[in-house]
Design an enzyme around this catalytic site. Sequence first.
Site, mmCIF file in Angstrom:
data_model
loop_
_atom_site.group_PDB
_atom_site.id
_atom_site.type_symbol
_atom_site.label_atom_id
_atom_site.label_comp_id
_atom_site.label_asym_id
_atom_site.label_seq_id
_atom_site.Cartn_x
_atom_site.Cartn_y
_atom_site.Cartn_z
ATOM 1 N N TYR A 1 -3.470 -13.707 -11.031
ATOM 2 C CA TYR A 1 -3.484 -13.243 -9.774
ATOM 3 C C TYR A 1 -3.875 -14.503 -8.851
ATOM 4 O O TYR A 1 -3.412 -14.733 -7.798
ATOM 5 C CB TYR A 1 -4.511 -12.063 -9.598
ATOM 6 C CG TYR A 1 -4.329 -11.229 -8.672
ATOM 7 C CD1 TYR A 1 -3.395 -10.394 -8.344
ATOM 8 C CD2 TYR A 1 -5.465 -11.325 -7.669
ATOM 9 C CE1 TYR A 1 -3.274 -9.842 -7.061
ATOM 10 C CE2 TYR A 1 -5.525 -10.419 -6.309
ATOM 11 C CZ TYR A 1 -4.326 -9.829 -5.949
ATOM 12 O OH TYR A 1 -4.409 -8.954 -4.842
ATOM 13 N N ILE B 1 -10.243 -3.748 -0.522
ATOM 14 C CA ILE B 1 -9.926 -2.691 0.550
ATOM 15 C C ILE B 1 -9.778 -1.646 -0.263
ATOM 16 O O ILE B 1 -9.204 -1.536 -1.379
ATOM 17 C CB ILE B 1 -8.608 -3.287 1.112
ATOM 18 C CG1 ILE B 1 -8.729 -4.680 1.465
ATOM 19 C CG2 ILE B 1 -8.372 -2.213 2.384
ATOM 20 C CD1 ILE B 1 -9.593 -5.206 2.594
ATOM 21 N N THR C 1 -8.117 0.998 -1.812
ATOM 22 C CA THR C 1 -6.714 1.417 -2.134
ATOM 23 C C THR C 1 -6.828 1.710 -3.627
ATOM 24 O O THR C 1 -7.637 1.290 -4.388
ATOM 25 C CB THR C 1 -5.737 0.332 -1.670
ATOM 26 O OG1 THR C 1 -5.338 -0.618 -2.624
ATOM 27 C CG2 THR C 1 -5.659 -0.246 -0.298
HETATM 28 N N1 NAD Z 1 -6.341 -3.461 -1.708
HETATM 29 C C1 NAD Z 1 -7.082 -4.627 -2.001
HETATM 30 O O1 NAD Z 1 -8.311 -4.642 -2.303
HETATM 31 C C2 NAD Z 1 -6.324 -6.096 -1.936
HETATM 32 C C3 NAD Z 1 -7.088 -7.101 -1.695
HETATM 33 C C4 NAD Z 1 -6.283 -8.377 -1.493
HETATM 34 C C5 NAD Z 1 -4.915 -8.333 -1.775
HETATM 35 N N2 NAD Z 1 -4.128 -7.130 -1.670
HETATM 36 C C6 NAD Z 1 -2.920 -7.262 -1.902
HETATM 37 O O2 NAD Z 1 -2.294 -6.079 -0.846
HETATM 38 C C7 NAD Z 1 -0.840 -5.842 -1.171
HETATM 39 C C8 NAD Z 1 -0.889 -4.419 -1.098
HETATM 40 O O3 NAD Z 1 -1.878 -3.932 -2.034
HETATM 41 P P1 NAD Z 1 -2.463 -2.421 -2.061
HETATM 42 O O4 NAD Z 1 -4.083 -2.295 -1.972
HETATM 43 O O5 NAD Z 1 -1.977 -1.659 -0.989
HETATM 44 O O6 NAD Z 1 -1.965 -1.768 -3.589
HETATM 45 P P2 NAD Z 1 -1.357 -0.463 -4.079
HETATM 46 O O7 NAD Z 1 -1.486 -0.460 -5.448
HETATM 47 O O8 NAD Z 1 -1.884 0.648 -3.230
HETATM 48 O O9 NAD Z 1 0.221 -0.587 -3.510
HETATM 49 C C9 NAD Z 1 1.144 -1.692 -3.898
HETATM 50 C C10 NAD Z 1 2.380 -0.971 -3.781
HETATM 51 O O10 NAD Z 1 3.402 -1.911 -4.262
HETATM 52 C C11 NAD Z 1 4.507 -1.319 -4.854
HETATM 53 N N3 NAD Z 1 4.893 -1.896 -5.867
HETATM 54 C C12 NAD Z 1 4.480 -2.416 -7.138
HETATM 55 N N4 NAD Z 1 5.399 -3.124 -7.727
HETATM 56 C C13 NAD Z 1 6.683 -3.280 -7.199
HETATM 57 C C14 NAD Z 1 7.714 -3.845 -7.258
HETATM 58 N N5 NAD Z 1 8.199 -4.680 -8.246
HETATM 59 N N6 NAD Z 1 8.894 -3.578 -6.148
HETATM 60 C C15 NAD Z 1 8.288 -2.863 -5.206
HETATM 61 N N7 NAD Z 1 7.243 -2.358 -4.575
HETATM 62 C C16 NAD Z 1 6.277 -2.508 -5.871
HETATM 63 C C17 NAD Z 1 3.647 0.053 -5.600
HETATM 64 O O11 NAD Z 1 4.733 1.141 -5.788
HETATM 65 C C18 NAD Z 1 2.605 0.283 -4.465
HETATM 66 O O12 NAD Z 1 3.181 1.314 -3.471
HETATM 67 C C19 NAD Z 1 -0.776 -6.375 -2.571
HETATM 68 O O13 NAD Z 1 0.122 -7.724 -2.543
HETATM 69 C C20 NAD Z 1 -2.291 -6.836 -3.214
HETATM 70 O O14 NAD Z 1 -2.267 -7.910 -3.953
HETATM 71 C C21 NAD Z 1 -4.754 -5.928 -1.881
#
Ligand code: NAD
Length: 259
Positions: A157, A192, A194
């Site tokens: 990651y 965050i 989620t």
């Molecule tokens: N939530 C956190 O704490 C956090 C922190 C840092 C970064 N992020 C980043 O934010 C972004 C969103 O994360 P989130 O927290 O909403 O996660 P989440 O798991 O709630 O949502 C991720 C979404 O991506 C979709 N997805 C997964 N693989 C896919 C693919 N191959 N093609 C299309 N869609 C796909 C899933 O179906 C899901 O709806 C990600 O890139 C994550 O790495 C999240």
Amino acid sequence: MSGRLQGKKALITGAAGGLGRAMAHMMAREGAMVALTDLDEAAVEALAKAVNDAHPGRALSFPHDVTDEARWAEVVGQAAEAMGGLSVLVNNAGIGAMARVEDQSLEEWRRVMAIDLDSVMLGCKHALPHLKASQPASIVNISSIAGLAAAPGLGAYNAAKAGVWLFTKAVALECAKDGVDVRANSVHPCFIRTPILDPFVAMAGGDETTAHQKLSRGIPLGRIGEPDDVAYAVVYLASDESRFVTGAELKIDGGLTAQ
Ligand SMILES: NC(=O)c1ccc[n+]([C@@H]2O[C@H](COP(=O)([O-])OP(=O)(O)OC[C@H]3O[C@@H](n4cnc5c(N)ncnc54)[C@H](O)[C@@H]3O)[C@@H](O)[C@H]2O)c1
């Protein structure tokens, strides 16, 4: 202020997840049309319906695997045609992954790279011709604080999200050098609230409050983030308010990386 994204036509990947959902609602509320894409077709369709219920005619949805280059070409073409252009790309889809390096399988490493990093390149590559046709335009790539600081067990990651961070700057500089008004910036959230945090909740025996309290401990502002905390940053970077901001990284981390 409202209407900050009036006239913008945005595509958001991974829109059915926690952050994407918040972005979709907030961007539509600020006046954008939003093309929502996700692997989960039913969930993204339901999201588009919910957005349209609140803001009629603003959202459409597409099933989309962001690791599939041929599908990228189709989706950006169809979204641009349906919205009358494409001026914002939010590369948001991503997965979390945890493995110590000695336990890391090459297959899983490649899966993380494909979803978290390759997808961002494919999105920029296929959206750029459309973005150039809809200037001023903006690319927002969702990285992570894990793209700026490493942690044990997060090697894949960390590597993918660090790749997103520097790749975004290369795209920003290419566009600037070409004299096109397409900006590219990365956003770096910490924890965050989620579903991506579910593994931490599982480690706390399924107790969400305890898990979130543990994750909050190192954060100077004393809490984990909410999806809207990230969506506000995306609205700013997608809007013309950030017209002089490109190749930048915006940390949404409650002060975590300031320490
Ligand atoms: N939530 C956190 O704490 C956090 C922190 C840092 C970064 N992020 C980043 O934010 C972004 C969103 O994360 P989130 O927290 O909403 O996660 P989440 O798991 O709630 O949502 C991720 C979404 O991506 C979709 N997805 C997964 N693989 C896919 C693919 N191959 N093609 C299309 N869609 C796909 C899933 O179906 C899901 O709806 C990600 O890139 C994550 O790495 C999240």
